[in-house]
Design a protein around this motif. Structure first.
Motif: not given
Length: 152
Positions: A44-58
């Motif tokens: 959850g830590l890795a997945g949640g961070t990754a999904v939120a980072a992809v959204a912020a980056s895009s």
């Protein structure tokens, strides 16, 4: 034959606080999955961070470029011949043009976390867009690049 470099290019990246928020989203997911064990919590830590980072980056990876005889702002490509005067907006004018002075027909490349912008008139009579509103950290450079490229 070598192509000349773009006279202006800017990437409107997300602010640093958005990356912190991405990590906090991951922490929230980890806490939600904590009752299921350590491995789901780490996922959850890795997945949640990754999904939120992809959204912020895009959202924060939009580019503004002046290339050849066109202004490319995000997905829009506007010929410089269709553009008129560029007006540099300070922080107060930027806020006004993205709120009560805004025209719904205008093309707005709006990033609220950027305090300055450039407003460029559209002179093409067949285009219903009255102006372009471009959030930019360097409005002087963008205005100068538009002037220099149009005059060349």
């Amino acid at each position: 034959m070598q192509l000349s470099a773009a006279p202006y290019e800017e990437r409107l990246t997300a602010p640093r606080t958005w990356w912190l928020i991405s990590f906090l989203v991951g922490v929230s997911m980890a806490l939600i999955l904590l009752p299921f064990g350590t491995l789901p919590m780490l996922g959850g830590l890795a997945g949640g961070t990754a999904v939120a980072a992809v959204a912020a980056s895009s959202y924060g990876s939009v580019r503004i470029r002046v290339v050849g005889d066109a202004l490319i702002a995000g997905e829009a490509k506007i010929p410089l011949a269709a553009l008129g005067e560029a007006k540099i907006l300070d922080a107060e004018e930027t806020r006004a043009w993205r709120t009560h002075k805004a025209d719904p027909r205008a093309f707005m490349l709006l990033r609220a976390y950027i305090p300055t912008a450039l407003r460029v008139e559209v002179t093409d009579p067949e285009d219903p867009t009255p102006y372009l509103y471009l959030s930019t950290r360097e409005p002087e450079r963008l205005a100068e690049a538009l002037r220099a490229t149009k005059s060349a």
